[in-house]
Design an enzyme around this catalytic site. Sequence first.
Site, PDB file in Angstrom:
ATOM      1  N   CYS A 193      17.738  -4.871  14.062  1.00 21.74           N
ATOM      2  CA  CYS A 193      18.984  -5.720  13.817  1.00 21.74           C
ATOM      3  C   CYS A 193      20.064  -4.633  14.723  1.00 21.74           C
ATOM      4  CB  CYS A 193      19.242  -5.794  12.382  1.00 21.74           C
ATOM      5  SG  CYS A 193      17.742  -6.470  11.499  1.00 21.74           S
TER       6      CYS A 193
ATOM      7  N   ARG B 267      19.776  -6.800  20.036  1.00 20.03           N
ATOM      8  CA  ARG B 267      18.999  -6.144  19.019  1.00 20.03           C
ATOM      9  C   ARG B 267      18.595  -7.205  18.019  1.00 20.03           C
ATOM     10  NH1 ARG B 267      20.038  -0.785  18.806  1.00 20.03           N
ATOM     11  NH2 ARG B 267      18.890  -0.690  16.658  1.00 20.03           N
TER      12      ARG B 267
ATOM     13  N   TRP C 290      17.448  -9.702  13.016  1.00 16.23           N
ATOM     14  CA  TRP C 290      16.253  -9.993  13.691  1.00 16.23           C
ATOM     15  C   TRP C 290      15.361  -9.876  12.258  1.00 16.23           C
ATOM     16  CZ3 TRP C 290      11.371  -7.106  14.024  1.00 16.23           C
ATOM     17  CH2 TRP C 290      10.540  -7.944  14.778  1.00 16.23           C
TER      18      TRP C 290
ATOM     19  N   ASN D  60      19.520  -2.395   8.740  1.00 12.88           N
ATOM     20  CA  ASN D  60      18.362  -2.401   9.865  1.00 12.88           C
ATOM     21  C   ASN D  60      17.324  -1.407   9.502  1.00 12.88           C
ATOM     22  OD1 ASN D  60      16.911  -2.448  12.341  1.00 12.88           O
ATOM     23  ND2 ASN D  60      17.951  -0.851  13.155  1.00 12.88           N
ATOM     24  N   GLY D  61      16.185  -2.068   9.402  1.00  9.19           N
ATOM     25  CA  GLY D  61      15.048  -1.372   8.819  1.00  9.19           C
ATOM     26  C   GLY D  61      14.081  -2.201   7.963  1.00  9.19           C
TER      27      GLY D  61
ATOM     28  N   GLU E 107       2.418  -6.454  33.694  1.00 12.87           N
ATOM     29  CA  GLU E 107       3.884  -6.477  33.467  1.00 12.87           C
ATOM     30  C   GLU E 107       4.567  -7.847  33.879  1.00 12.87           C
ATOM     31  OE1 GLU E 107       5.619  -4.976  31.593  1.00 12.87           O
ATOM     32  OE2 GLU E 107       7.807  -5.402  32.496  1.00 12.87           O
TER      33      GLU E 107
ATOM     34  N   LYS F  60       6.511 -10.594  31.498  1.00 12.33           N
ATOM     35  CA  LYS F  60       7.826 -11.124  31.746  1.00 12.33           C
ATOM     36  C   LYS F  60       7.641 -12.572  31.535  1.00 12.33           C
ATOM     37  CE  LYS F  60       9.748  -7.982  31.385  1.00 12.33           C
ATOM     38  NZ  LYS F  60       9.113  -7.098  30.833  1.00 12.33           N
TER      39      LYS F  60
ATOM     40  N   GLU G 272       7.417 -13.697  27.688  1.00 16.48           N
ATOM     41  CA  GLU G 272       8.236 -13.253  26.947  1.00 16.48           C
ATOM     42  C   GLU G 272       9.659 -14.127  27.148  1.00 16.48           C
ATOM     43  OE1 GLU G 272       9.420  -9.350  26.376  1.00 16.48           O
ATOM     44  OE2 GLU G 272       9.233  -8.747  28.443  1.00 16.48           O
TER      45      GLU G 272
ATOM     46  N   HIS H 254     -15.900 -12.031  35.817  1.00 16.28           N
ATOM     47  CA  HIS H 254     -16.259 -11.752  34.509  1.00 16.28           C
ATOM     48  C   HIS H 254     -15.828 -12.577  33.303  1.00 16.28           C
ATOM     49  CE1 HIS H 254     -18.533  -8.350  36.118  1.00 16.28           C
ATOM     50  NE2 HIS H 254     -17.620  -8.027  36.721  1.00 16.28           N
TER      51      HIS H 254
ATOM     52  N   LYS I 115      15.181  -6.203  21.154  1.00 19.14           N
ATOM     53  CA  LYS I 115      15.250  -5.164  22.116  1.00 19.14           C
ATOM     54  C   LYS I 115      14.259  -4.090  21.928  1.00 19.14           C
ATOM     55  CE  LYS I 115      16.150  -3.542  26.121  1.00 19.14           C
ATOM     56  NZ  LYS I 115      15.245  -4.058  27.189  1.00 19.14           N
TER      57      LYS I 115
HETATM   58  C1  AGP Z   1       9.335  -5.596  27.394  1.00 16.59           C
HETATM   59  O1  AGP Z   1      10.053  -6.472  28.236  1.00 16.59           O
HETATM   60  C2  AGP Z   1       9.520  -6.067  25.885  1.00 16.59           C
HETATM   61  N1  AGP Z   1      11.037  -6.013  25.584  1.00 16.59           N
HETATM   62  C3  AGP Z   1       8.647  -5.174  25.021  1.00 16.59           C
HETATM   63  O2  AGP Z   1       7.401  -4.944  25.424  1.00 16.59           O
HETATM   64  C4  AGP Z   1       9.261  -3.554  24.951  1.00 16.59           C
HETATM   65  O3  AGP Z   1       8.781  -3.005  26.378  1.00 16.59           O
HETATM   66  C5  AGP Z   1       8.448  -2.704  23.981  1.00 16.59           C
HETATM   67  O4  AGP Z   1       8.787  -3.322  22.531  1.00 16.59           O
HETATM   68  C6  AGP Z   1       8.633  -1.243  23.742  1.00 16.59           C
HETATM   69  O5  AGP Z   1       9.981  -0.917  23.775  1.00 16.59           O
HETATM   70  P1  AGP Z   1      10.257   0.535  24.090  1.00 16.59           P
HETATM   71  O6  AGP Z   1      10.043   0.778  25.426  1.00 16.59           O
HETATM   72  O7  AGP Z   1      11.949   0.724  23.549  1.00 16.59           O
HETATM   73  O8  AGP Z   1       9.576   1.293  23.070  1.00 16.59           O
END
Ligand code: AGP
Length: 612
Positions: free
Chosen positions: A2, A27, A73, A99-100, A485, A489, A492, A508, A607
């Site tokens: 958050c 966030r 969040w 936050n937590g 990757e 992308k 997500e 396989h 984030k």
């Molecule tokens: C990647 O696009 C995502 N936002 C997510 O997988 C991110 O890479 C992951 O949560 C790790 O975050 P960090 O690099 O801040 O540890």
Amino acid sequence: MCGIVGYIGNKNVYPVLINGLKKLEYRGYDSAGIALCNNGIHVYKQKGKVSDLEAFIADKEINGNIGIGHTRWATHGEPNDINAHPHSSMNNKFSLVHNGIVENYADLKNDLIKKGFTFLSDTDTEVLANLIEYFYEQDEEVTAEYAVRLALSRVVGAYGIVVISHDEQNKLIAARKGSPLVIGIGKGEYYVASDAGPIVEFTEHVVYLNDYDIAIIEKDSFTLRNIENNPVSVKIQQLNLEIGELDKGEFEHFMLKEIFEQPKTIADTFRGRLRPGQHDIVLGGLIDVLPQIVNAERIIIIGCGTSWHAALIGEYLIEEYARIPVEVEYASEFRYRNPILSEKDVVIAISQSGETADTIAALNMAKEKGALLLGICNVVGSTISRETRAGVYTHAGIEIGVASTKAFSAQVTVLTMLALKIAWEKNTISEDLYSTLIKELSAIPENARTILMNHPHIKEVAEKYKNAVNALYLGRGYLFPVALEGALKLKEISYIHAEGYAAGEMKHGPIALIDDNLPVIVVAPQDNYYEKIVSNIQEVKARKGNIIAVITEGDKRLREMVEDVLEIPKSHPAVAPLLAVIPLQLLAYHIAILRGCNVDQPRNLAKSVTVE
Ligand code: AGP
């Protein structure tokens, strides 16, 4: 994760809070709220984005110079008006933002209910607010700060909180354990926030709180103590953030801006570290521990999501050139295994935010086993950067788009330099190849610009595949992690199910998925796997799969074989990931936009995942 913001000073607090929340919305963005001190505590909160909260408040008389704000969040309790922060205690003695995660909130809640407390929300945060009030009401000698300290000593879990008190309206009380908090020091005013975003326009002098720190902040002073009430020395640092990094400029979305920043980002990452024509790669943060790294029996890289993909590229590079065994581990798995670790091992935590809970936990477990801990982080002063013995900052600048792009490229750039540095120190690489790779890496920013100029074509390709239901990404060697990757992308930000696979693995199982409805994105530059990947493409074609191929510029053979091509300049295979990922980022971005998705704030994501 958050976003938290707080202010105490002489300004009208409302604009500071609402604009601060807008800078933290990446966030978390399922609900938002503020609370102000002005002859009592006034709370305004609701489900929705910060802009919705702003509209809700527009016709209200809002005054005050002290306040807190939160953009959420959801962890406990669904996103709705009641579960939005700030949360107030039963008798409105306290209001706080958090936050937590309070892991033992259920026991605490049951205990408080037995003591006569009632609850309005489903959140763990409201439990914390009532727990503070409980201790406060025990004795009139108990101050707000003491009540906060007593309550936090009962909490199991992570918190970054800012508290305001009805009876002591001249202060903010901030505390952290596991969730970041930074204090901005102004003239006769103080700011508190989850990161420096809301602070940088007002001051560059900041204090990063450490775990168990409690800050008591008044207009003209602030004191730092720990949870045992012992004084803590204040370490004022200088922010290295530019205000311009916090807006989109001429771009429609932060994600697009950050994709286009990559040439500059990669250049910033190797600036001062990689000097063409000079052999020495300078990684200043590792100087003290370089012998231990060079002589490591094994390197273990831990991370999550995109950072884990970057780690995989690091594995291939370090093993190929530095000849040290590397293992890449999902932090969320590693933290609960009982891995065999020793002081001969080097554990590298890779994390853009430096605050990912799983990665921090895995790191702490490795620390107990005596391994040398290193960090590769983007956020200066982040927890991982401070919990590790040494490390390298990626210098990607603040990354606001939830889908990581430039941070990934910066991570891969650091890992490439690290592999070459160790190889040079161990004499496991020839001088020619070393010089070639340094030159190739130095050329990446220019080659990346070439790819970005092809942006309109990538947008056209996206138009053809925007209604896909599934997608398969294939790659080999260094480009297998790029396939992973690219798939991440797409899924997500467009919510299309996408899988990344080692191309050699397709026969396989995944080949059963191939039909004329399945887009297959193949990362196929002219490298040492080229003939193999061409065979994979032929296998897909034979089953009527629609193929989008990332190819080396001028590759006529593949251009004629596939439906669509995304070209990248020719480069050495070891640096190809930095180029091949860019068209995949743009493809995902445009498909998501065409599907009406919120690319900067995708649903359900945050984030940095600072809770389990
Ligand atoms: C990647 O696009 C995502 N936002 C997510 O997988 C991110 O890479 C992951 O949560 C790790 O975050 P960090 O690099 O801040 O540890």
